[in-house]
Design an enzyme around this catalytic site. Structure first.
Site, PDB file in Angstrom:
ATOM      1  N   GLY A  10       0.777  -1.331   0.135  1.00 20.16           N
ATOM      2  CA  GLY A  10       0.007  -0.099   0.167  1.00 20.16           C
ATOM      3  C   GLY A  10       0.968   1.272   0.095  1.00 20.16           C
ATOM      4  O   GLY A  10       0.611   1.985  -0.686  1.00 20.16           O
ATOM      5  N   THR A  11       2.051   1.401   0.658  1.00 21.85           N
ATOM      6  CA  THR A  11       2.885   2.370   0.859  1.00 21.85           C
ATOM      7  C   THR A  11       3.336   2.591  -0.728  1.00 21.85           C
ATOM      8  O   THR A  11       3.347   3.784  -0.910  1.00 21.85           O
ATOM      9  CB  THR A  11       4.170   2.168   1.676  1.00 21.85           C
ATOM     10  OG1 THR A  11       3.434   1.709   2.899  1.00 21.85           O
ATOM     11  CG2 THR A  11       5.150   3.097   1.953  1.00 21.85           C
TER      12      THR A  11
ATOM     13  N   GLY B  18      -2.893  -5.963  -0.349  1.00 22.86           N
ATOM     14  CA  GLY B  18      -3.425  -7.242  -0.227  1.00 22.86           C
ATOM     15  C   GLY B  18      -3.417  -7.904   1.376  1.00 22.86           C
ATOM     16  O   GLY B  18      -4.340  -8.496   1.487  1.00 22.86           O
ATOM     17  N   HIS B  19      -2.527  -7.509   2.109  1.00 25.39           N
ATOM     18  CA  HIS B  19      -2.425  -8.118   3.350  1.00 25.39           C
ATOM     19  C   HIS B  19      -3.564  -7.669   4.450  1.00 25.39           C
ATOM     20  O   HIS B  19      -3.654  -8.350   5.401  1.00 25.39           O
ATOM     21  CB  HIS B  19      -1.151  -8.065   4.063  1.00 25.39           C
ATOM     22  CG  HIS B  19      -0.675  -6.734   4.748  1.00 25.39           C
ATOM     23  ND1 HIS B  19      -0.753  -6.565   5.962  1.00 25.39           N
ATOM     24  CD2 HIS B  19      -0.036  -5.597   4.010  1.00 25.39           C
ATOM     25  CE1 HIS B  19      -0.045  -5.111   6.086  1.00 25.39           C
ATOM     26  NE2 HIS B  19      -0.117  -4.632   4.727  1.00 25.39           N
TER      27      HIS B  19
ATOM     28  N   CYS C  65       2.144   0.906  12.374  1.00 30.71           N
ATOM     29  CA  CYS C  65       3.361   1.510  11.927  1.00 30.71           C
ATOM     30  C   CYS C  65       3.637   2.381  12.980  1.00 30.71           C
ATOM     31  O   CYS C  65       4.947   3.086  13.048  1.00 30.71           O
ATOM     32  CB  CYS C  65       3.057   2.531  10.646  1.00 30.71           C
ATOM     33  SG  CYS C  65       2.353   1.232   9.426  1.00 30.71           S
TER      34      CYS C  65
HETATM   35  N1  PLP Z   1      -2.583   3.183   4.284  1.00 32.72           N
HETATM   36  C1  PLP Z   1      -3.257   2.786   5.207  1.00 32.72           C
HETATM   37  C2  PLP Z   1      -4.562   3.627   5.657  1.00 32.72           C
HETATM   38  C3  PLP Z   1      -2.976   1.678   5.897  1.00 32.72           C
HETATM   39  O1  PLP Z   1      -3.693   1.251   7.217  1.00 32.72           O
HETATM   40  C4  PLP Z   1      -1.539   0.994   5.587  1.00 32.72           C
HETATM   41  C5  PLP Z   1      -1.176  -0.109   6.489  1.00 32.72           C
HETATM   42  O2  PLP Z   1      -1.547  -0.293   7.586  1.00 32.72           O
HETATM   43  C6  PLP Z   1      -1.100   1.517   4.601  1.00 32.72           C
HETATM   44  C7  PLP Z   1      -1.486   2.600   3.777  1.00 32.72           C
HETATM   45  C8  PLP Z   1       0.304   0.866   4.296  1.00 32.72           C
HETATM   46  O3  PLP Z   1       0.200  -0.567   3.630  1.00 32.72           O
HETATM   47  P1  PLP Z   1       1.357  -1.321   3.402  1.00 32.72           P
HETATM   48  O4  PLP Z   1       1.393  -1.750   4.772  1.00 32.72           O
HETATM   49  O5  PLP Z   1       0.677  -2.435   2.454  1.00 32.72           O
HETATM   50  O6  PLP Z   1       2.585  -0.595   2.994  1.00 32.72           O
END
Ligand code: PLP
Length: 389
Positions: free
Chosen positions: A72-73, A200-201, A325
């Protein structure tokens, strides 16, 4: 004992169906989808089926609007950097104070290199004021990036209205829908969002695979520059097994979305109502009107969230304080601070996030174990048994 896992906004279990679908691509089907030979080349169509499944869950017009990424990042970073590179004359971005660090930290980096960033406020229910958004837009605005659902509170922002405002004012709109995809139905064929991130996760696919929706006609500039993969929009040999897994996870999510919105919602509500009834000096953080069906963020006054989590952990219950995070850092949640949650509640706020795998027995187990934990912690807290001293 199997843990009672209620930390699904941090990450979710890989669905058994997803794992089985991935297995051949981690064993005998190991070819490179870009290869000329049949062994590798035939794998290409599995990627395309997964793309179609992601597009279908989102209600997108065309599978080609989906780009696979690693997380997602990366999707969030791609959306922002692509937009500013495609509109180099504009140097203003609008976002909110409660975004995930995958957005906020990119914005603060861009601020350090001369961009102007407007961070929209939220009220004490976690909601935005769309008039503030309207007045923030100017001729220099390249992008509005507003999350769909907040990872800590589950508060859902009105992206339909935001998308409409962005379209009317001619500004690109990105939404970080990492927490909402799979939990809320989407119809991107009707919703004028230009870019959307998912991961995905969070929906029972593995970690390390994600996607970015890019509406046809949106100017795009790749973030990962490399080979011709993803039609030149994201270089790097495809993570085939995980992409296939994401496709199956999207099919399952589509099938289970009613369950999420009825059974899972009922379990969440049962947990929340029991907490409010059995434990004094408690509050639910975030509006109950517009919220993900699986999330409950509860503040317990005058105790430390970390102590609650440790005691829950001893009972085999996995919850979290705020986002995965930022947990581990001693900084109080930026989301709860932006909402003006009183400090005495911020420190003791816990997030419970359910999934389709949670059962009523598990919720009953939490309801049985949580009140005595809170009572004992309050007895040893410097504020004493009565709470406010
Ligand atoms: N955006 C939101 C709202 C999230 O909750 C998260 C992960 O907790 C992310 C982005 C980042 O996703 P990823 O862990 O797949 O990088």
């Amino acid at each position: 004992m199997k843990p009672v896992y209620v930390d699904n906004n941090a990450t979710s279990a890989v669905a058994p169906e997803v794992f089985e679908a991935m297995r051949p691509f981690l064993t005998e089907e190991y070819g490179n989808p870009s290869s000329m030979h049949t062994f590798g080349g035939k794998i290409h169509r599995n990627i395309e089926s997964a793309r179609a499944a992601v597009a279908d869950l989102l209600g997108a017009n065309d599978p080609s609007e989906i780009i696979f990424t690693s997380c997602g990042t990366e999707s969030d970073n791609t959306a922002i950097f692509s937009t500013i590179r495609s509109n180099p004359e504009k140097k203003h971005i609008i976002t909110t104070k409660v975004e995930h660090p995958a957005i906020l930290n990119v914005c603060s980096f861009l601020e350090s290199v001369g961009f102007k960033i407007t961070y929209l406020d939220v009220d004490n229910t976690g909601m935005l004021d769309l008039n503030e958004l309207q007045s923030a837009i100017d001729h220099n605005t390249a992008l509005i990036t507003v999350m769909h659902a907040n990872n800590e509170t589950g508060v859902v922002f009105p992206i339909e209205e935001i998308a409409e405002i962005a379209r009317t004012r001619g500004v690109v709109f990105h939404t970080d829908a990492v927490q909402s995809v799979g939990k809320i139905p989407f119809a991107l064929n009707k919703l004028p969002v230009d870019l959307l991130s998912l991961s995905g996760h969070k929906l029972h696919a593995p970690k390390g695979v994600a996607a970015l929706f890019v509406r046809k006609g949106t100017k795009f500039s790749p973030y990962m520059i490399g080979g011709h993969q993803e039609h030149g929009r994201r270089g790097g040999t495809e993570n085939v097994a995980s992409i296939v897994g994401l496709g199956v996870a999207c099919q399952l999510a589509k099938k289970n979305i009613n369950d999420e919105n009825t059974r899972v919602r009922k379990l969440r509500d049962k947990l929340e109502e029991a907490i409010l009834k059995k434990i004094p000096n408690v509050r639910v953080n975030g509006t109950t009107e517009s919220r993900l069906p699986n999330t409950s963020n509860v503040g317990f006054e005058f105790i430390e969230g970390e102590s609650i989590l440790l005691k829950l952990d001893e009972k085999g219950i996995c919850a979290s304080s705020g986002s995965a995070c930022t947990s581990g850092s001693l900084m109080p949640s930026h989301v709860l601070r932006s909402m003006g949650v009183p400090f005495t509640y911020i420190q003791g706020s816990i997030r419970f996030s359910l999934s389709c795998y949670n059962t009523e027995e598990e919720i009953n187990y939490i309801i049985e174990n949580l009140p005595p934990i809170i009572e004992r912690l309050r007895l040893i807290s410097p504020y004493g048994k009565e709470g406010k001293k």
